[in-house]
Design a protein around this motif. Sequence first.
Motif, PDB file in Angstrom:
ATOM      1  N   LEU A 156       0.826  -1.197   0.000  1.00  0.00           N
ATOM      2  CA  LEU A 156       0.000   0.000   0.000  1.00  0.00           C
ATOM      3  C   LEU A 156       0.866   1.254   0.000  1.00  0.00           C
ATOM      4  N   ASN A 157       0.334   2.330  -0.544  1.00  0.00           N
ATOM      5  CA  ASN A 157       1.090   3.589  -0.584  1.00  0.00           C
ATOM      6  C   ASN A 157       0.834   4.447   0.646  1.00  0.00           C
ATOM      7  N   LYS A 158      -0.089   3.989   1.499  1.00  0.00           N
ATOM      8  CA  LYS A 158      -0.370   4.650   2.770  1.00  0.00           C
ATOM      9  C   LYS A 158      -1.074   3.656   3.671  1.00  0.00           C
ATOM     10  N   ALA A 159      -1.027   3.902   4.942  1.00  0.00           N
ATOM     11  CA  ALA A 159      -1.696   3.009   5.886  1.00  0.00           C
ATOM     12  C   ALA A 159      -3.188   2.933   5.575  1.00  0.00           C
ATOM     13  N   ASP A 160      -3.736   1.728   5.586  1.00  0.00           N
ATOM     14  CA  ASP A 160      -5.159   1.560   5.270  1.00  0.00           C
ATOM     15  C   ASP A 160      -5.716   0.333   5.984  1.00  0.00           C
ATOM     16  N   ALA A 161      -6.249   0.564   7.172  1.00  0.00           N
ATOM     17  CA  ALA A 161      -6.826  -0.528   7.949  1.00  0.00           C
ATOM     18  C   ALA A 161      -8.096  -1.072   7.316  1.00  0.00           C
ATOM     19  N   THR A 162      -8.670  -0.339   6.347  1.00  0.00           N
ATOM     20  CA  THR A 162      -9.894  -0.810   5.687  1.00  0.00           C
ATOM     21  C   THR A 162      -9.600  -1.687   4.474  1.00  0.00           C
ATOM     22  N   PHE A 163      -8.340  -1.884   4.126  1.00  0.00           N
ATOM     23  CA  PHE A 163      -8.019  -2.632   2.906  1.00  0.00           C
ATOM     24  C   PHE A 163      -8.595  -4.052   2.896  1.00  0.00           C
ATOM     25  N   PRO A 164      -8.592  -4.782   4.017  1.00  0.00           N
ATOM     26  CA  PRO A 164      -9.247  -6.105   4.004  1.00  0.00           C
ATOM     27  C   PRO A 164     -10.722  -6.028   3.627  1.00  0.00           C
ATOM     28  N   MET A 325     -24.250  11.934   5.393  1.00  0.00           N
ATOM     29  CA  MET A 325     -23.947  10.855   4.455  1.00  0.00           C
ATOM     30  C   MET A 325     -23.545   9.579   5.187  1.00  0.00           C
ATOM     31  N   VAL A 326     -23.157   9.687   6.445  1.00  0.00           N
ATOM     32  CA  VAL A 326     -22.847   8.512   7.261  1.00  0.00           C
ATOM     33  C   VAL A 326     -24.094   8.151   8.057  1.00  0.00           C
ATOM     34  N   PRO A 327     -24.660   6.974   7.856  1.00  0.00           N
ATOM     35  CA  PRO A 327     -25.938   6.648   8.495  1.00  0.00           C
ATOM     36  C   PRO A 327     -25.820   6.350   9.981  1.00  0.00           C
ATOM     37  N   LYS A 328     -26.963   6.347  10.631  1.00  0.00           N
ATOM     38  CA  LYS A 328     -27.029   5.944  12.033  1.00  0.00           C
ATOM     39  C   LYS A 328     -26.505   4.520  12.183  1.00  0.00           C
ATOM     40  N   ASP A 430     -16.002   5.073   6.607  1.00  0.00           N
ATOM     41  CA  ASP A 430     -15.124   5.330   5.465  1.00  0.00           C
ATOM     42  C   ASP A 430     -15.853   5.089   4.150  1.00  0.00           C
ATOM     43  N   ASN A 431     -16.703   4.066   4.122  1.00  0.00           N
ATOM     44  CA  ASN A 431     -17.363   3.673   2.884  1.00  0.00           C
ATOM     45  C   ASN A 431     -18.554   4.554   2.524  1.00  0.00           C
ATOM     46  N   PHE A 432     -18.868   5.517   3.382  1.00  0.00           N
ATOM     47  CA  PHE A 432     -19.919   6.476   3.065  1.00  0.00           C
ATOM     48  C   PHE A 432     -19.354   7.867   2.783  1.00  0.00           C
ATOM     49  N   ILE A 433     -18.020   7.943   2.720  1.00  0.00           N
ATOM     50  CA  ILE A 433     -17.351   9.194   2.385  1.00  0.00           C
ATOM     51  C   ILE A 433     -16.380   8.994   1.229  1.00  0.00           C
ATOM     52  N   ALA A 434     -15.453   8.059   1.385  1.00  0.00           N
ATOM     53  CA  ALA A 434     -14.402   7.855   0.381  1.00  0.00           C
ATOM     54  C   ALA A 434     -14.918   7.585  -1.028  1.00  0.00           C
ATOM     55  N   PRO A 435     -16.001   6.777  -1.223  1.00  0.00           N
ATOM     56  CA  PRO A 435     -16.442   6.492  -2.596  1.00  0.00           C
ATOM     57  C   PRO A 435     -16.955   7.705  -3.360  1.00  0.00           C
ATOM     58  N   PHE A 436     -17.270   8.798  -2.658  1.00  0.00           N
ATOM     59  CA  PHE A 436     -17.923   9.929  -3.306  1.00  0.00           C
ATOM     60  C   PHE A 436     -16.990  11.114  -3.553  1.00  0.00           C
ATOM     61  N   VAL A 437     -15.739  11.005  -3.110  1.00  0.00           N
ATOM     62  CA  VAL A 437     -14.815  12.133  -3.242  1.00  0.00           C
ATOM     63  C   VAL A 437     -13.598  11.734  -4.069  1.00  0.00           C
ATOM     64  N   GLY A 438     -12.829  12.718  -4.467  1.00  0.00           N
ATOM     65  CA  GLY A 438     -11.636  12.482  -5.267  1.00  0.00           C
ATOM     66  C   GLY A 438     -11.899  12.661  -6.754  1.00  0.00           C
ATOM     67  N   LEU A 456      -7.861  13.599   6.209  1.00  0.00           N
ATOM     68  CA  LEU A 456      -8.803  12.940   7.107  1.00  0.00           C
ATOM     69  C   LEU A 456      -8.927  11.436   6.846  1.00  0.00           C
ATOM     70  N   LEU A 457      -9.098  11.048   5.581  1.00  0.00           N
ATOM     71  CA  LEU A 457      -9.189   9.621   5.292  1.00  0.00           C
ATOM     72  C   LEU A 457      -7.886   8.890   5.600  1.00  0.00           C
ATOM     73  N   PRO A 458      -6.719   9.419   5.187  1.00  0.00           N
ATOM     74  CA  PRO A 458      -5.475   8.741   5.566  1.00  0.00           C
ATOM     75  C   PRO A 458      -5.300   8.609   7.079  1.00  0.00           C
ATOM     76  N   ASN A 459      -5.675   9.667   7.822  1.00  0.00           N
ATOM     77  CA  ASN A 459      -5.571   9.588   9.283  1.00  0.00           C
ATOM     78  C   ASN A 459      -6.443   8.463   9.839  1.00  0.00           C
ATOM     79  N   SER A 460      -7.673   8.387   9.339  1.00  0.00           N
ATOM     80  CA  SER A 460      -8.605   7.369   9.862  1.00  0.00           C
ATOM     81  C   SER A 460      -8.168   5.963   9.476  1.00  0.00           C
ATOM     82  N   ARG A 461      -7.608   5.826   8.290  1.00  0.00           N
ATOM     83  CA  ARG A 461      -7.213   4.503   7.826  1.00  0.00           C
ATOM     84  C   ARG A 461      -5.964   3.973   8.523  1.00  0.00           C
ATOM     85  N   ALA A 462      -5.252   4.854   9.195  1.00  0.00           N
ATOM     86  CA  ALA A 462      -4.088   4.416   9.964  1.00  0.00           C
ATOM     87  C   ALA A 462      -4.504   3.785  11.288  1.00  0.00           C
TER      88      ALA A 462
END
Length: 526
Positions: A156-164, A325-328, A430-438, A456-462
């Motif tokens: 990975l090019n950055k830490a990503d705990a969500t990769f699995p 955008m992030v549900p209950k 993460d999956n209710f923010i990352a897919p919609f940006v970039g 923000l996303l890189p920080n959270s994925r670490a």
Amino acid sequence: MFNRIRRLRQVAAIASISSLVAGCGVLSSDSTEEEGPIVVGTTAAPSTLDPAASWDSSWELFRNIYQTLLSYPSGATTPEPDAAENCRFSDNSNMKYECELREGLTFSDGHTLDAKAVKYSIDRIRKINVNGGPAGLLGSLERVQVLNDREIVFHLNKADATFPFVLATPAMSIVDPEEYPEDKLREDTSIVGSGPYTLSSYDEGNQAELIKNDSYKGVGERKNSAVTIRYYQDSPTMVSALRDKKLDVAFRGLAADDIVDIQADDDDELQLIEGSGTEINYLVFNPKDPMAGKTAVRKAIAQVVDRPAIAHKVYKDTVEPLYSMVPKGLTGHTTGFFDDYGEPSTAKARKILSEAGISTPVALTLWYTSDRYGSATKAEFEELKSQLDASGLFKITLKSRPWKTYVTGYQEGEYPVFGRGWFPDFPDADNFIAPFVGEQNALGTPYVTPKITETLLPNSRAQSDRGNVVKDFEDAQRILVDDARLLPLWQGRQYVAASSEVSGAERALDPSTIMLVGELSRKTSW
């Protein structure tokens, strides 16, 4: 009033359906012996049969026919090895993820499934790079390394705990290198996979016939020998087929009226399984449109839209208003749109437009898909039009298309404002923010937000402990509210309607609300 205890097995969350209900022992048979295939109805037809092109409802079919390195067995809330025998982060920085495949894996055509095939499948997604396709899920992947026939490493090019979680999505389905071109999509109507079932026949938009794959090696259950999936244009037709015993199960696209009617039934012919879900529905604004591209127009719409009215009048309270955008139910959920806008107010919306020097009424065209999310979508957009027109600040035109061509339209930037639903790839904020940006995202419309994508996303994925990411997600949602490029409308529950003769429907939804059809069977004892 229906008897909720008898008629409706209600659970706290999709992820816990299996554990809460399976212990009750109400639906008892795991037999694979039954007359004919289990027949499942849905309004969510695939837009493609090639995983490299799909970030949509096609995943429903993929999960049951293709195989991924990890997946969600019934009752699991985190990914577990499937085609893999084991997987793990092999460093302390969440930047090196290693998997070892099971021995003796083959595709349905008999070809060997090895580490080279896994690398080919992942690299192919990025090489073809379909606009709005699953390449957007692989932003943290640097390269894929094959160590030997069974071992593979993801650098990975950055830490990503969500990769699995990403590897467990059907987008990462493993395909046969001999059958799927490296640099273009496969265009025929067949599938070569290694999943629990094989696709024996496919009639686009109408029906898919699945039979058990005897060479499958993985964690998926097969409590039946065959499943037929039928695709419907609307909920009433689908539910009518269920009542006429032409279907065993109806899922995805059940309309509120049909849900209420089934709940109210006094007979025991049908069962309804309800789970609190994380499906969301929202509007997308095209920044290149002369009007939708103006922040003041978007904020004025956010100020006028009456979410509770939509939830009550259109969906009969089978959904609930959503203000983020992030549900209950997910770590990091906020209520930013309610905090900023409060109750609907035409006066406040008029002030927003006036201060921006925008003349009214603002003419806008709102687009929706006529078949993807069920027949209530039309009524929902008619209600939106009524609310916006009644303010006197907008003049709304409605247009629609079937999903297959609707996707092409929004990917090409054709629509000023359009409706989308989102069924999670995995149960994390993460999956209710990352897919919609970039630059590349699931909407096909670039949304450049450096603060989110670069900080923000890189920080959270670490953070392996997802409880430590609340502040990052709150900050990300603050940006989404300020931009108003995406307008959340409602959060849905999940409903499965089934014949009383069918067992396993309560165990059949994974945490991303994809149906695992192998869990379905016919009862052989009472």
